[in-house]
Design an enzyme around this catalytic site. Structure first.
Site, PDB file in Angstrom:
ATOM      1  N   LYS A  74       4.764 -17.279   6.385  1.00 48.88           N
ATOM      2  CA  LYS A  74       6.195 -16.970   6.250  1.00 48.88           C
ATOM      3  C   LYS A  74       6.969 -17.145   7.552  1.00 48.88           C
ATOM      4  CE  LYS A  74       5.500 -13.368   2.714  1.00 48.88           C
ATOM      5  NZ  LYS A  74       6.108 -13.994   1.534  1.00 48.88           N
ATOM      6  N   GLY A 209       6.384  -7.594  -6.741  1.00 45.69           N
ATOM      7  CA  GLY A 209       6.074  -6.448  -7.599  1.00 45.69           C
ATOM      8  C   GLY A 209       4.973  -6.665  -8.618  1.00 45.69           C
ATOM      9  N   GLY A 230       1.330 -10.007  -3.839  1.00 47.16           N
ATOM     10  CA  GLY A 230       1.351  -9.522  -2.475  1.00 47.16           C
ATOM     11  C   GLY A 230       0.513  -8.272  -2.333  1.00 47.16           C
ATOM     12  N   SER A 231       1.185  -7.143  -2.328  1.00 44.46           N
ATOM     13  CA  SER A 231       0.535  -5.865  -2.068  1.00 44.46           C
ATOM     14  C   SER A 231      -0.491  -5.487  -3.129  1.00 44.46           C
ATOM     15  CB  SER A 231       1.601  -4.780  -2.007  1.00 44.46           C
ATOM     16  OG  SER A 231       2.763  -5.270  -1.385  1.00 44.46           O
TER      17      SER A 231
END
Ligand code: PLP
Length: 290
Positions: A74, A209, A230-231
């Protein structure tokens, strides 16, 4: 065209955020089509309140050395020098990302000036087409990164698909098309091409999300062509099993029996923060920009 062709190769796949070579190896073994190398996952960045910049190239390089699948990294919005650095490092894709703090609140990177393909976030059709016009080879929903709440990603893909369907029906004359293109601040040819194809002219992934196999399949059924996680994965209790399950769910997104199988017995999912709860208290990442 060549750059969007490169991004087409990721179609149907899952791109996983990783912060170490070990996590990258887990992601590759689980069937990820690419990894996103970063220092902190969005769930942690959100808590930090600090300036979030491009990751240390050394750390990205270590991840590139650990896996054979493409590696993305990123850069801050508008930070074309961070992009020059990552292009020199020879990462496979650059994400110009709202998850980092923007370097320029007005201008995005002129991505056409680079050889490396870029992915950018979008909440609606205008934003997606502006990024494509600047040279993005791939679009992802902005979603609300780091929350484990899929609702914003759902909102964004529904909006993009809905606008394409609506304009396809309602914009009949050259004047109407020109007017809408002006409103969206994009060339009329790009708008026309999108409406003719009935989809964005580059691959459109979901992001922000996604936490479960069912979330991934939901976004695929809504028209996404792949998923960023992601998370979700490394905040869960069984990352290897969950990573594989999300890959399976993304491939077999229309097969309820398969989704049942891969959704079962995954242990604890990431905790998650519902989007409603951060409405007043915190700045939503998806609302950075206009
Ligand atoms: N997204 C982010 C994160 C931004 O900082 C900005 C602008 O500064 C935008 C989007 C706006 O770009 P556009 O209006 O061209 O979509």
């Amino acid at each position: 065209k060549i750059k969007s062709g490169l991004a087409q190769m990721l179609k149907g796949g899952v791109i996983m955020d990783v912060v170490t070579p070990e996590q990258a190896i887990i992601a590759e073994k689980a069937g990820a089509c690419a990894v996103m190398a970063l220092e902190k996952i969005p769930a942690d960045m959100r808590k930090s309140g600090q300036v979030c910049r491009m990751s240390d190239p050394k750390m990205i390089k270590d991840i590139m050395a650990a896996v054979s699948i493409p590696v993305m990294a990123k850069v801050r919005i508008g930070h074309f020098v961070e992009a020059q650095v990552l292009e020199a490092l020879e990462v496979d894709y650059i994400d110009e990302s709202e998850v980092l703090t923007p370097a320029d609140w007005k201008n995005h990177i002129k991505k056409n000036e680079f050889k490396v393909p870029f992915v950018c976030g979008a909440k609606d059709l205008g934003e997606a087409l502006r990024r494509i016009n600047e040279g993005a080879a791939m679009i992802r929903t902005k979603g609300e990164a780091g929350t484990g709440d899929v609702s914003e990603a759902v909102k964004h893909i529904t909006k993009i698909r809905g606008e394409i369907a609506e304009y396809k029906e309602t914009l009949k004359t050259e004047e109407q098309l020109a007017q809408k293109a002006k409103e969206l601040r994009v060339p009329v040819e790009l708008l026309k091409e999108t409406l003719e194809q009935g989809k964005l002219p580059v691959v459109n992934f979901a992001a922000g999300g996604v936490a479960t196999p069912a979330d991934a399949a939901l976004l695929m059924q809504l028209g996404c062509e792949g998923v960023f996680v992601g998370s979700g994965i490394f905040k869960s209790s069984h990352p290897e099993k969950l990573a594989r399950a999300i890959v399976e769910a993304t491939t077999h997104y229309n097969d309820a029996k398969k989704l049942l199988e891969v959704s079962s017995d995954l242990g604890e999912m990431m905790g998650g923060v519902c989007v409603e709860s951060i409405k007043q208290t915190d700045k939503r990442l998806a609302e950075i920009g206009w």
